[in-house]
Structures are given as C-alpha cells and as structure tokens.
Design a protein around this motif. Structure first.
Motif: not given
Length: 464
Positions: A260, A407-409, A412, A415, A439, A442-443, A447
C-alpha cells in the motif's frame, strides 16, 4: 537505479503532520511502514528553521483549540502533552487601548462566556444582540452544505458593521486564513459551534511552547519507536502500480515496493503524481478541475526581538488593524527576563503583503504594534524579520467540498492524506492529523479505526 528489497507493508510519502499521523497509526497496528520525506526535517508546512542572518529559530505560529481531539491525542501518545500552553481567555485590543476579555464563567454551555461577553467594551449593546442572534443559528450545529459564503450569511442575518469588525472578522480570518467571500458558512459555523458554544474545554486555546520542528520531533520519535523506517531527504519522484498490484515508489534513484502507498504530500505534488497513473480522459479532466479549485492562502509573520517585555500579555487579538494576532513567544516559552522579549505578529490572508518588500511590511507593522503597545517605543529593537508563506493554507471556498477527495482512491492500495482531503475540517493541523488517521483506517479496511472521539457537549448543549 537501485531496487530495494525492504519488507515493507506500507510506504507513506510525506512526513508532514498528515504523514506522521498515518505512519504512527499503521505501525502501531502492526504494519511495516517506511516514511519518505523530501525535506531534511519533519512537519511539512508546520516547520521552523534557523534564520542565518538573525541566528534565531523562526516559524509561523500555529495554534490548537480544545476540540482538536486527534492532534491532542497524538501529542499525548508522543509524551508531549505538556508542550502546549493552554489558555481559557481571549484578549481583544482596540487601538485606543481599550481591552475586551472573553473567558468562561460560572454559567453552563452554551452560556459559559456570556458574562464576559456582556462586559466587553469592544461591542455596543446593539452589536452584542446581533452577535448573540448569529451564534444562536449555530446552536444545533452548522450547515452540512458548504455552498453559501460567510459574507452572504453576514448580510442575510443582518450583522452590524461593528460586530463584523470586532467579532466575526478577527475570529474567522484568524481561524480560516481568508476573507468572508472565500469562506463557506459550513466551516465558519464549525469554528463558532465548536469553539464558542459546545463546551468550555472545546474552546481552550493551545499554543506550542517550542519552535514547530522541535515541537513535532517527539511525534517523529514515536514513529521510529513504533518501528517506522523514517527517511529524510528522500522525495518521491514517481509512483507506479506493478503487475501484481503492489506499489513502486522511486526516490532519489532508489526504488521501494509496498503493498500500500499513502500519498501524504501537498495538493500540488499529489496531483502531479496522480497524473502519471492510468486513467480515462474524463477522469483526468475531472482531477484537473478539482485541483484548480484549491486556492492557496498566504500568512505573513513579523518577528521582533526587544531588550525587554513590551506587551505584558502572552497573546492578543488586535482590532481595526492589519495585524490580527500578537504572540509574545518569550512569555509563552517561559524565557528568563534577562533574555529579552520575542514577539510574533500575524497577518492572515496576506495577499497584499506578498507584493510588498520586507522594509515596507516591517515599517507598517511597527507603527501598528506601537499603537497598541506604546512601551515598544521606549524599548530597544534588537532584531527583526519577516516570513511570508504564500501557500500556508488552502481556502475553504464555497462549494469546495465536492472537490476534496476521499482518502481511498480508485486505485487499489493507493490512499491520500493531507488537510486538503475530505476531513470535514478546514486547513488546520487537526485536519491534517485526521486525514492521516482516516487514510490509515482505509488501509486496514476500517475507516474510523484510529480516530479519537469528539469532545462531548457539556451543560445545556447536551440537549441539542
């Protein structure tokens, strides 16, 4: 180019406040984290540096309020809770020497500042009624839609001219670093709801008692103790997703790979890095449009060293002048008297000053400062400096929320963090910490896992 074989789960690009908070959260959750920073110091825009000519460490003053729960919690984790000087009062000063003091009293929230407010000479009875009626509109909260400007709200609610100059203006410009037309009611309302109404604790003012790089050093140390591999002078030059879905980062001729990647870089660098990733023309156009909506707002600070204390206060809000705030850093930092006095004068939303030379800014600031603090005329000015930060914050312009990315793009494992992302906060250190923690959440697929709880309402505010 040298390929690195580090066994890393997450790479965080950027060791500003957002990147530090993301790296600490992920490392403490068990991830193997590498933190890359292009500068030789941590803190991002919240930094200090040694001025070569003055031989003094200077920075642009940042403050915290009690409702900044995530920044305060992070400071506590780093063992630096005592690094804040906390104040429960605001001093408003007029050029004629008249002072108004706003501080909590015996009444419950939201009326805890009522007694000092009613005694404040900076406002007439009509002005106070105007302010009170305006604050009542934020009693239950603030607009969730950010379409209206605060300028429009002031006109719509019939605020008096003096209430605008002596209350709404110093608070909003000081907190959001912009003029009324460029601030949405959502974020201005948040300032008043959280800091003036919700509880006395939420409105406490915290001022760092050390230069900012030194102030944030314990958080960097916490990151390293938690196992984060911190690498300074390691800017991110390029990013790419590998065939197996991992993320490849190029930095100073080296390549690092991780499952990530958290981009905790500023809006401009993040935009440039994202522009290199595969996307449709429509997506690229959408990102370009969003990027162009972010308008940087400047802060100019004037630094003055005298041979003695010339203010008698730790901090004050100045009215009817170009300078919004004075911080006596020598008092805040508890300097011995014989060391002299160090003042920082803050001009927020300082677009005119960007076009002015140092001597013109200094001369104007000294005239204004001496009007409020005549003792400065008898003291010896030992040193002076001017610091312009053209991109100190971004403007929370009406309608900006829909352009602030999550934060999540769409990619995949990639962030975003930074105070400019979707945090429900304006451009502040608290917003930066929240973005990093969101962020990190989210990883790990949860969240809000790392978010600190909000301060509870007290007194009668519990009913709303």
């Amino acid at each position: 180019m040298t390929a690195q074989s580090h066994d890393v789960d997450v790479i965080v690009a950027g060791a500003g406040v957002a990147g530090l908070s993301a790296a600490v959260a992920l490392s403490q959750a068990g991830a193997r984290v590498m933190l890359l920073e292009r500068r030789p110091y941590i803190g991002g825009r919240a930094y200090s540096y040694q001025h070569p000519a003055l031989e003094e460490t200077i920075d642009s003053q940042h403050v915290v309020v009690g409702c900044c729960t995530n920044l305060i919690e992070l400071a506590q984790q780093a063992g630096m809770a005592d690094s804040f000087r906390w104040y429960d009062e605001l001093i408003f000063m007029e050029p004629n020497g008249q002072r108004s003091l706003l501080k909590p009293g015996p009444l419950p929230a939201p009326m805890h500042q009522t007694l000092s407010f009613l005694r404040a000479p900076m406002l007439s009875l009509e002005d106070k009624a105007s302010v009170a009626a305006g604050l009542l509109r934020f009693l239950r909260g603030f607009p969730q839609d950010d379409a209206e400007s605060f300028a429009s709200w002031l006109k719509r609610t019939g605020q008096t001219e003096r209430s605008i100059r002596h209350f709404w203006e110093p608070v909003v410009i000081g907190a959001l670093n912009d003029n009324f037309e460029s601030c949405s009611v959502k974020y201005a309302g948040k300032v008043f709801h959280e800091s003036f109404l919700r509880s006395p604790q939420a409105g406490l003012l915290g001022i760092p008692a050390a230069p900012l790089t030194e102030f944030f050093s314990p958080i960097a140390a916490l990151a390293e103790r938690s196992g984060v591999d911190v690498r300074l002078k390691s800017g991110v030059d390029a990013i790419a997703q590998t065939a197996d879905g991992r993320w490849q980062v190029r930095s100073n001729g080296n390549e690092y790979v991780a499952d990530s990647l958290v981009l905790a870089t500023d809006v401009r660098q993040s935009h440039n890095l994202l522009a290199t990733l595969p996307a449709s023309e429509a997506e690229k156009q959408q990102r370009q449009e969003a990027y162009e909506r972010f308008v940087p707002s400047p802060i100019t600070t004037i630094h003055l060293w005298y041979d003695r204390d010339v203010t008698g206060v730790d901090h004050a809000v100045l009215l009817d002048t170009r300078i919004q705030w004075v911080f006596t850093k020598s008092r805040i930092r508890r300097w011995p008297e014989e060391r002299g006095s160090y003042q920082e004068l803050v001009i927020s939303a300082s677009w005119p000053e960007l076009e002015m030379g140092r001597e013109a800014i200094l001369a104007s600031a000294l005239r204004e400062f001496e009007t409020f603090f005549p003792a400065a005329r008898q003291a010896k000015l030992l040193k002076s400096g001017v610091l312009k930060e053209a991109r100190a914050t971004f403007s929370v312009t009406p309608g900006l929320d829909r352009f602030r990315p999550q934060q999540k793009t769409q990619w995949s494992g990639l962030y975003l963090a930074g105070d400019w992302t979707a945090t429900e906060w304006p451009s502040t250190m608290e917003g930066a910490v929240r973005s990093g923690r969101l962020a990190a959440g989210e990883v790990v697929g949860e969240r809000r896992r790392f978010m600190a709880p909000e301060l509870p309402a007290t007194g009668l505010m519990k009913l709303f």
